[in-house]
Design a protein around this motif. Sequence first.
Motif, mmCIF file in Angstrom:
data_model
loop_
_atom_site.group_PDB
_atom_site.id
_atom_site.type_symbol
_atom_site.label_atom_id
_atom_site.label_comp_id
_atom_site.label_asym_id
_atom_site.label_seq_id
_atom_site.Cartn_x
_atom_site.Cartn_y
_atom_site.Cartn_z
ATOM 1 N N HIS A 125 -44.935 8.868 -33.747
ATOM 2 C CA HIS A 125 -44.981 7.796 -34.741
ATOM 3 C C HIS A 125 -43.786 6.877 -34.511
ATOM 4 N N VAL A 126 -43.978 5.607 -34.813
ATOM 5 C CA VAL A 126 -42.940 4.600 -34.563
ATOM 6 C C VAL A 126 -41.636 4.912 -35.314
ATOM 7 N N LEU A 153 -36.851 8.268 -33.777
ATOM 8 C CA LEU A 153 -35.615 7.593 -33.393
ATOM 9 C C LEU A 153 -35.576 7.207 -31.900
ATOM 10 N N SER A 154 -36.451 7.808 -31.092
ATOM 11 C CA SER A 154 -36.541 7.350 -29.701
ATOM 12 C C SER A 154 -37.082 5.923 -29.659
ATOM 13 N N ILE A 155 -38.047 5.629 -30.512
ATOM 14 C CA ILE A 155 -38.664 4.296 -30.526
ATOM 15 C C ILE A 155 -37.822 3.316 -31.342
ATOM 16 N N GLN A 156 -37.233 3.800 -32.436
ATOM 17 C CA GLN A 156 -36.429 2.919 -33.278
ATOM 18 C C GLN A 156 -35.102 2.558 -32.620
ATOM 19 N N ARG A 157 -34.456 3.543 -31.994
ATOM 20 C CA ARG A 157 -33.073 3.353 -31.522
ATOM 21 C C ARG A 157 -32.799 3.894 -30.136
ATOM 22 N N GLY A 158 -33.855 4.203 -29.394
ATOM 23 C CA GLY A 158 -33.659 4.729 -28.045
ATOM 24 C C GLY A 158 -32.903 6.037 -28.008
ATOM 25 N N TYR A 159 -33.002 6.830 -29.100
ATOM 26 C CA TYR A 159 -32.177 8.036 -29.218
ATOM 27 C C TYR A 159 -32.974 9.293 -28.898
ATOM 28 N N MET A 194 -25.695 15.324 -27.833
ATOM 29 C CA MET A 194 -26.261 14.276 -28.701
ATOM 30 C C MET A 194 -26.458 14.781 -30.126
ATOM 31 N N HIS A 195 -25.899 15.938 -30.431
ATOM 32 C CA HIS A 195 -25.973 16.522 -31.779
ATOM 33 C C HIS A 195 -27.412 16.808 -32.205
ATOM 34 N N TYR A 223 -32.316 5.197 -38.716
ATOM 35 C CA TYR A 223 -30.984 5.173 -38.079
ATOM 36 C C TYR A 223 -30.345 6.556 -37.988
ATOM 37 N N THR A 224 -30.540 7.378 -39.014
ATOM 38 C CA THR A 224 -29.907 8.690 -39.060
ATOM 39 C C THR A 224 -30.838 9.729 -38.414
ATOM 40 N N PRO A 225 -30.315 10.544 -37.483
ATOM 41 C CA PRO A 225 -31.157 11.574 -36.878
ATOM 42 C C PRO A 225 -31.745 12.518 -37.924
#
Lengths: 273, 273
Positions: A18-19, A22-28, A58-59, A100-102
């Motif tokens: 799903h969008v 955090l990989s899609i939102q922030r490349g995380y 990466m916590h 933004y927050t993992p």
Amino acid sequence: MSAYFNDTFIAGEESKLHVADLSIQRGYAVFDFCRTVNRKPLFINDHLERFFASAAAMHLPVNKTKEELIHIIGQLIQQSSLPEAGIRIMLTGGYSPDTYTPAVPNLLITCNPVKTATEADFEKGVSVISFEHQRELPHIKTINYTMAVWLQPLVKEKKADDVLYHHNKIITEFPRSNVFVVTKDNRLLTPARNMLKGITRKQVLSLAAAILPVEERDIHREEVYEAAELFLTSTSKKLMPVVRIDDIVIGEGKPGVITRELYRRFLEKEKNQ
Amino acid sequence: MSAYFNDTFIAGEESKLHVADLSIQRGYAVFDFCRTVNRKPLFINDHLERFFASAAAMHLPVNKTKEELIHIIGQLIQQSSLPEAGIRIMLTGGYSPDTYTPAVPNLLITCNPVKTATEADFEKGVSVISFEHQRELPHIKTINYTMAVWLQPLVKEKKADDVLYHHNKIITEFPRSNVFVVTKDNRLLTPARNMLKGITRKQVLSLAAAILPVEERDIHREEVYEAAELFLTSTSKKLMPVVRIDDIVIGEGKPGVITRELYRRFLEKEKNQ
């Protein structure tokens, strides 16, 4: 093609996020990538150790043990009928409520056909350009390849196959490969810092120790220009001679003897895994 | 909550990307984010102009015109019953066959509730730390926030709310906000390069021109430490006083008069859009 998502085997087509992830939102996100030889995952312990190290850096907690991951990967390989497969193990920042927050990480493992470099590719070698860039958090295998993908048109325009990063003229790595220099007085050099330590790199260092002196240290771009041999290493490219860099032909534009010997020993090693 | 994917309106829950998408494989995507006021998208022209500029800079074609995107966004806002909505327009590197080369981009527009800073938040202000980091391709609004998310535990440990990046002591930006300094002799300073030019920043520059001299230029961290007032700007935070940086209290730890006047004029402007 099948896949594994969090706690379930799924069809490859269903490998979706799903969008809000955090990989899609922030490349995380972090990942690792290995391939099979004889339908067994090559150097899987090294890959999983690096995967766990990336996740920790990466916590991001991994809710599986190494043994559980090896078992899942084994089942994916068995389910697929691929003679050569690429296994991608990915852990993302999860579905973040505030983008933004993992959150709880998503684990996604895919098993797909993989194209590895052939012996004909080895004989041909590759041409590269150098480019000033230092990757962020280079010791962690994140999904951040923004610069690498962004540089593709430039690489193409320069009629090259890849790009070697340097920072203040000290070379570090290719976007997906490590770099090795054979000097004219027969020493093997490879960078020691500000890059990701590849699994193939580790194998080559071990194989090389029996052949010639090895130095892991900062390497100036001028030393690359004056190299007797130059090659790169990666999971899918194995060992690949670099026959041209920035319009400078290395060796005689052909694979060198040391590179060839290391390649031969590496193929031997992977065949007998 | 509804969304728009490539050429179709979809349910928010269906806003998913297959793992082959280059945003998930390589963090390769651009986006822009705006919010609604009076159920109209605020400064939508500026946001879409930046979105098209980001896409072009990343070599990603947009198969819609600005007018078409405005129409789609208008429909998403109408379909939602949100008093305040956040619109995220995202364009990815697409479903890459080799997990590396950009393909036909995926366009994904979402419309979700948004939390914006209140007047009470303004009165409280925020505390920040400074950190040495230069973002890659800072003029492009990519999804690469790896460093920003990675730094969250440090920010928390330092009891701060955000992090101000500097490179060789020259400040640039916050991960999601621009920075402004009011000097003791009443000039307004803001960085001019190596950062993303925010839409709220543009509005503030325009409002400030009627009030005090404005300088867009490199700013040393020492100038920040000696500031009379310090604030940040962003779409969701609007103008937000920074009352502490690296254990140095700015002003008297309260919003300054210039910041307050600019904030008042900004709220007036957005209300009357």
